[in-house]
Motif scaffolding. Structure first.
Motif, mmCIF file in Angstrom:
data_model
loop_
_atom_site.group_PDB
_atom_site.id
_atom_site.type_symbol
_atom_site.label_atom_id
_atom_site.label_comp_id
_atom_site.label_asym_id
_atom_site.label_seq_id
_atom_site.Cartn_x
_atom_site.Cartn_y
_atom_site.Cartn_z
ATOM 1 N N GLU A 37 0.994 -1.115 -0.079
ATOM 2 C CA GLU A 37 -0.208 0.012 -0.043
ATOM 3 C C GLU A 37 0.884 1.352 -0.271
ATOM 4 O O GLU A 37 0.459 2.356 -0.597
ATOM 5 C CB GLU A 37 -1.112 0.017 1.238
ATOM 6 N N ILE A 38 1.915 1.201 0.560
ATOM 7 C CA ILE A 38 2.895 2.340 0.950
ATOM 8 C C ILE A 38 3.587 2.655 -0.543
ATOM 9 O O ILE A 38 3.680 3.681 -0.990
ATOM 10 C CB ILE A 38 3.996 2.128 2.051
ATOM 11 N N ILE A 39 4.090 1.665 -1.060
ATOM 12 C CA ILE A 39 4.599 1.861 -2.617
ATOM 13 C C ILE A 39 3.595 2.190 -3.559
ATOM 14 O O ILE A 39 4.183 2.800 -4.413
ATOM 15 C CB ILE A 39 5.645 0.434 -2.831
ATOM 16 N N ALA A 40 2.498 1.931 -3.329
ATOM 17 C CA ALA A 40 1.492 2.026 -4.403
ATOM 18 C C ALA A 40 1.288 3.773 -4.559
ATOM 19 O O ALA A 40 0.564 3.987 -5.534
ATOM 20 C CB ALA A 40 0.197 1.564 -4.149
ATOM 21 N N GLU A 41 1.352 4.312 -3.407
ATOM 22 C CA GLU A 41 1.284 5.742 -3.254
ATOM 23 C C GLU A 41 2.546 6.500 -3.774
ATOM 24 O O GLU A 41 3.773 6.010 -3.475
ATOM 25 C CB GLU A 41 0.885 6.217 -1.898
ATOM 26 N N VAL A 43 3.635 9.714 -2.544
ATOM 27 C CA VAL A 43 3.899 10.335 -1.491
ATOM 28 C C VAL A 43 4.328 9.380 -0.378
ATOM 29 O O VAL A 43 5.337 9.780 0.543
ATOM 30 C CB VAL A 43 3.102 11.384 -1.210
ATOM 31 N N LEU A 44 3.571 8.439 -0.048
ATOM 32 C CA LEU A 44 3.875 7.492 1.114
ATOM 33 C C LEU A 44 5.401 7.024 1.421
ATOM 34 O O LEU A 44 6.034 7.077 2.457
ATOM 35 C CB LEU A 44 3.001 6.513 1.438
ATOM 36 N N PRO A 45 6.225 6.542 0.429
ATOM 37 C CA PRO A 45 7.424 5.998 0.613
ATOM 38 C C PRO A 45 8.347 6.937 1.157
ATOM 39 O O PRO A 45 9.058 6.826 1.996
ATOM 40 C CB PRO A 45 8.007 5.663 -0.532
ATOM 41 N N VAL A 46 8.349 8.551 0.804
ATOM 42 C CA VAL A 46 9.248 9.510 1.120
ATOM 43 C C VAL A 46 8.577 9.870 2.385
ATOM 44 O O VAL A 46 9.549 10.385 3.495
ATOM 45 C CB VAL A 46 9.479 10.593 0.116
ATOM 46 N N ARG A 47 7.380 10.095 2.861
ATOM 47 C CA ARG A 47 6.747 10.340 4.043
ATOM 48 C C ARG A 47 7.283 9.289 5.273
ATOM 49 O O ARG A 47 7.860 9.688 6.281
ATOM 50 C CB ARG A 47 5.258 10.510 4.105
ATOM 51 N N ALA A 48 7.437 8.156 4.820
ATOM 52 C CA ALA A 48 7.885 6.866 5.457
ATOM 53 C C ALA A 48 9.269 7.265 5.884
ATOM 54 O O ALA A 48 9.763 7.100 7.112
ATOM 55 C CB ALA A 48 7.418 5.635 5.006
ATOM 56 N N GLY A 49 9.927 7.459 4.947
ATOM 57 C CA GLY A 49 11.491 7.643 5.063
ATOM 58 C C GLY A 49 11.662 8.881 5.943
ATOM 59 O O GLY A 49 12.606 8.886 6.765
#
Length: 165
Positions: A37-41, A43-49
C-alpha cells in the motif's frame, strides 16, 4: 565543559533514546506490513522515510547528549549535523507532497507541509544555542524531540491504520 549544559538532562536523553528506539521498531514493522500500500502511493514512501529519519534523529541526538565531557560547541555542532540531515528527508517529503499532492480534507496539504518542516525548528534552534554555550538550548532540543515524537506517532498511525481505509 558540556556538563554545565547537559547537567540534569541525562535521564531525559535516556528516556528519549529508549522511546525513539521502540518507535523506530514500530515504524519498521508498520512499513513492512503495509509495504504494498505504501509503495502504491507516490508520496507515502518518502513520508515514511522522513518519519524514520525523525525518529533516528531523536535517537542519535539523545545518544550524543549522553556522551561525557564534550565541549558545548562540539555537542552543538553534532546536534546541528543531526537536525540538518533529518531536514534533508523532510524537504524531500515536502517536495513530494507539493509535486503529487495527497488525498484528504481540503487545506490539509499545506498543513502537512508546514508540520513536516516546522517540527524541526525547535531542535535546530536548540542545536544553535548549544553551539554558543547557551544552557537554554537544551530546552529547545527537548521541545524539538517532543514535537518530533508526536509527528512521528501520527505518521506511524497513518502507515499502520489509515492507509488501509
Amino acid at each position: 565543559m558540556i556538563e554545565g549544559i547537559t547537567m540534569g538532562w541525562s535521564e531525559f536523553a535516556v528516556a528519549s533514546a529508549g522511546a525513539a528506539g521502540a518507535l523506530a521498531g514500530l515504524l519498521i514493522v508498520a512499513i513492512s506490513v503495509n509495504i504494498k500500500e505504501i509503495i502504491a502511493e507516490a508520496v507515502l514512501p518518502v513520508r515514511a522515510g522522513a518519519t524514520v529519519a525523525s525518529v533516528v534523529a531523536i535517537l542519535i541526538g539523545s545518544l550524543l547528549v549522553l556522551l561525557p565531557a564534550q565541549p558545548a560547541p562540539v555537542l552543538g555542532l553534532e546536534l546541528l549535523a543531526v537536525v540538518l540531515s533529518c531536514a534533508a528527508f523532510q524537504l524531500r517529503a515536502s517536495r513530494a507532497l507539493l509535486r503529487h499532492g495527497e488525498h484528504g480534507p481540503r487545506g490539509s496539504l499545506p498543513a502537512k507541509i508546514v508540520l513536516t518542516l516546522a517540527q524541526l525548528v525547535p531542535f535546530l534552534l536548540g542545536a544553535l544555542l548549544v553551539c554558543v554555550g547557551q544552557p537554554s538550548g537544551m530546552y529547545w532540543v527537548a521541545a524539538g524531540f517532543l514535537i518530533m515524537f508526536v509527528v512521528a506517532i501520527v505518521n506511524a498511525w497513518v502507515l499502520m491504520v489509515e492507509i488501509l481505509r
